[in-house]
Design an enzyme around this catalytic site. Structure first.
Site, PDB file in Angstrom:
ATOM      1  N   LYS A 280       0.891  -1.172   0.000  1.00 36.95           N
ATOM      2  CA  LYS A 280       0.000   0.000   0.000  1.00 36.95           C
ATOM      3  C   LYS A 280       0.925   1.217   0.000  1.00 36.95           C
ATOM      4  O   LYS A 280       1.801   1.334   0.850  1.00 36.95           O
ATOM      5  CB  LYS A 280      -0.841  -0.035   1.263  1.00 36.95           C
ATOM      6  CG  LYS A 280      -1.537   1.270   1.610  1.00 36.95           C
ATOM      7  CD  LYS A 280      -2.358   1.064   2.877  1.00 36.95           C
ATOM      8  CE  LYS A 280      -2.948   2.352   3.409  1.00 36.95           C
ATOM      9  NZ  LYS A 280      -3.772   2.100   4.615  1.00 36.95           N
TER      10      LYS A 280
ATOM     11  N   ASP B 256       1.205   5.237   0.237  1.00 31.28           N
ATOM     12  CA  ASP B 256       0.566   6.476   0.654  1.00 31.28           C
ATOM     13  C   ASP B 256       1.153   7.656  -0.111  1.00 31.28           C
ATOM     14  O   ASP B 256       2.154   7.511  -0.813  1.00 31.28           O
ATOM     15  CB  ASP B 256       0.818   6.646   2.161  1.00 31.28           C
ATOM     16  CG  ASP B 256      -0.456   6.968   2.906  1.00 31.28           C
ATOM     17  OD1 ASP B 256      -1.335   7.601   2.295  1.00 31.28           O
ATOM     18  OD2 ASP B 256      -0.561   6.617   4.101  1.00 31.28           O
TER      19      ASP B 256
ATOM     20  N   ASP C 258      -9.372   8.881   5.047  1.00 35.10           N
ATOM     21  CA  ASP C 258      -9.447   7.708   5.923  1.00 35.10           C
ATOM     22  C   ASP C 258     -10.831   7.470   6.524  1.00 35.10           C
ATOM     23  O   ASP C 258     -11.534   8.406   6.907  1.00 35.10           O
ATOM     24  CB  ASP C 258      -8.470   7.855   7.093  1.00 35.10           C
ATOM     25  CG  ASP C 258      -7.029   7.797   6.614  1.00 35.10           C
ATOM     26  OD1 ASP C 258      -6.801   7.758   5.392  1.00 35.10           O
ATOM     27  OD2 ASP C 258      -6.139   7.799   7.478  1.00 35.10           O
TER      28      ASP C 258
HETATM   29  C1  GLA Z   1      -2.896   7.456   5.724  1.00 29.92           C
HETATM   30  C2  GLA Z   1      -3.682   6.317   5.095  1.00 29.92           C
HETATM   31  C3  GLA Z   1      -4.148   5.360   6.188  1.00 29.92           C
HETATM   32  C4  GLA Z   1      -2.942   4.807   6.945  1.00 29.92           C
HETATM   33  C5  GLA Z   1      -2.105   5.966   7.476  1.00 29.92           C
HETATM   34  C6  GLA Z   1      -0.764   5.496   8.017  1.00 29.92           C
HETATM   35  O1  GLA Z   1      -3.687   8.258   6.545  1.00 29.92           O
HETATM   36  O2  GLA Z   1      -4.756   6.826   4.360  1.00 29.92           O
HETATM   37  O3  GLA Z   1      -4.912   4.312   5.653  1.00 29.92           O
HETATM   38  O4  GLA Z   1      -2.178   3.991   6.096  1.00 29.92           O
HETATM   39  O5  GLA Z   1      -1.817   6.911   6.454  1.00 29.92           O
HETATM   40  O6  GLA Z   1      -0.036   6.569   8.534  1.00 29.92           O
END
Ligand code: GLA
Length: 539
Positions: free
Chosen positions: A164, A166, A222
């Site tokens: 994943k 970011d 989120d």
């Molecule tokens: C972002 C992502 C979350 C998580 C955090 C980790 O906010 O969108 O899903 O992975 O970072 O810091």
């Protein structure tokens, strides 16, 4: 067609369908990822022990057997010191307190349990945890300027299977999200591993490039464990069905059932899971596996819903009817244009609501067998009309199997494919987008179409049963004289001087020839704005 917000019976006469036979098959494809991720319940406070325990729980609780096979380590594993995240050989530093055995050891453990291992990184230099969770060990550890070395570390040296990525540090790289994620994808492919999957965590639909770069992409900021945030994810995914398909899905973020901080009622937990399954979102459990109660485990273990999520056709449902708080969506199952479909009624209000669906609206004719995937019970056999009363905040997902597939007449523009779509638009780069309006069909249309050769709308799968001549109707609005170019498969039609000075839309009619099965219809204007498009119909 306009629908008023009413308490009873909306779909009795809408969208007629013509009788047809079913159309052939699709082959085996990739389905949305299923598993567990550390973020929602642990944030950066993870450890080797927590990850191993999660892998064990997936197995002992029977979840791995249901398909939950990914163990994804989110933010928190980095070991940057004073802003320096790299060892002398440029490899990334690991948090030795949280992961004393290193990352290869934890990936090996996950693999030894027959599961897949996922990791987290950032397209810039600093992780999101370094900003929002004050985790200073996340400074200077991101992939920016280290794509190749990190790809080798993560997928060859450590043997992870998924990542994943970011974008918290992304803005400071001076590169676009497209450039960063494409470069990372290239570095991953450069390792020689062909099986690594990637999630693009850009907190909105990133653009159509993501379909060829990522296996899933987040559609919103989120999720938090409250109802408003659950619904936000659903709403942000409502008009994105054209971009999802086998191997690439819209990600509504992790599931919150079993998160110790959760404020969701039991009903809301049921609906949350039903909506994620139905919308073909990845199913990543964000709850604490070790403390899930029996009812929460049962929610995650609903086989009928998982089967819909994991359907090989991978078709994301689209909206056919909605009010402010009620929705009906539909998708094919197993086969495009076949006899099996899935439908969801969703009542996002604090009052009960009676839904009524004319089965012609979902193009199923004759006797239709309706199965409730949430309760795993047969609703019965229905001819013409099917209805149900839903509790406040309830979502119910059904599978339907008809005797005949009827030819779809109306295609809503807001379910179409927008080549340049980007939800957050700078004023100097306006591209076509979906907009809601009270006085258009299904309460949505496409605006800001045209003005450049690539800013077009396409209906990708317009199906007819027989090759031949058809009438194409295009419902539009145009405040001043505008033009549009309509391309039906290869055939072009220039439509000029279209104007609708009042709020009323107009219908443009063309005689077109279509081939049996799937056809494409594209609407564009290379130089100026085209009219706003509400829907097309094929008769
Ligand atoms: C972002 C992502 C979350 C998580 C955090 C980790 O906010 O969108 O899903 O992975 O970072 O810091």
């Amino acid at each position: 067609m306009n629908h008023k917000i009413k308490k009873y019976t909306q779909l009795l006469i809408s969208l007629p369908c013509l009788i047809s036979c079913s159309v052939p098959t699709e082959t085996t494809r990739q389905t949305p990822m299923m598993g567990w991720s550390s973020w929602n319940s642990y944030r950066v406070n993870i450890s080797d022990e927590i990850i191993r325990a999660a892998a064990d729980s997936l197995i002992t609780k029977g979840l791995a057997d249901l398909g939950y096979r990914h163990v994804n380590i989110d933010d928190g594993w980095f070991g940057g010191v004073n802003g320096d995240g790299r060892n002398a050989d440029r490899t990334v530093r690991v948090n030795r307190e949280r992961f004393p055995n290193g990352m290869r050891a934890v990936a090996d453990y996950i693999h030894s349990r027959g599961l897949k291992a996922g990791l987290y990184s950032d397209a810039g230099s600093n992780t999101c945890g370094s900003i929002y969770d004050n985790d200073m060990a996340g400074v200077g550890v991101g992939m920016w300027q280290h794509d190749d070395v990190d790809a080798k570390t993560f997928f060859v040296d450590w043997n992870f299977d998924h990542i994943k990525i970011d974008f918290c540090g992304g803005g400071e790289t001076g590169k676009s999200d497209y450039e960063r994620y494409t470069s990372i994808r290239g570095a991953i492919d450069g390792t020689g591993r062909k099986d690594v999957t990637m999630n693009i965590c850009r907190w909105e639909f990133p653009g159509t490039w993501a379909m060829h770069t990522g296996n899933s992409w987040r559609v919103a900021t989120d999720i938090y464990p409250n109802w408003k945030d659950v619904v936000k994810q659903f709403q942000r995914n409502l008009y994105l069905s054209a971009y999802a398909g086998p191997g690439h899905f819209n990600d509504m973020d992790m599931l919150e059932i079993g998160n110790p901080e959760s404020q969701l009622s039991r009903q809301q937990e049921y609906s949350h899971f039903a909506l994620w399954c139905f919308m073909k979102s990845p199913l990543m459990i964000g709850g604490k596996l070790t403390t899930l109660n029996a009812e929460q485990l049962a929610i995650y273990s609903n086989k009928a819903l998982i089967e819909i999520n994991q359907d090989q056709l991978g078709e994301q449902p689209h909206v056919i009817w909605r009010t402010e708080n009620q929705y009906i969506l539909v998708a094919d199952l197993q086969q495009s244009g076949g006899l099996k479909r899935t439908v969801c009624f969703f009542n996002d209000s604090d009052e009960p609501y009676d839904f009524t669906l004319n089965l012609n609206t979902v193009c199923l004719g004759g006797e239709v067998i309706v199965h409730n995937a949430c309760s795993n019970k047969e609703e019965g056999v229905f001819n013409g009309i099917f209805g149900a009363s839903l509790a406040p905040y309830e979502a119910v997902v059904y599978t339907l199997e008809g005797e005949r597939r009827l030819q779809q007449i109306r295609y809503e523009a807001e379910n179409g494919f927008l080549n340049n779509y980007k939800p957050d638009q700078s004023p100097d780069r306006a591209v076509a987008m979906y907009a809601s309006a009270a006085d258009v069909s299904a309460k949505g249309h496409v605006v800001q179409l045209g003005g450049s050769p690539d800013n077009w709308l396409q209906f990708n799968d317009v199906r007819v049963d027989e090759s031949g001549d058809y009438t194409l109707k295009v419902a539009y609005k145009s405040p001043e004289k505008r033009n549009m170019n309509i391309v039906v498969n290869e055939e072009q039609y220039a439509c000029t001087d279209l104007i609708t000075p009042t709020h009323e839309g107009k219908i443009l009619t063309l005689n077109v020839s279509l081939q049996k099965g799937s056809n494409t219809i594209r609407i564009s204007n290379s130089e100026q704005f085209a009219p706003d498009i509400d829907y097309i119909e094929i008769i």
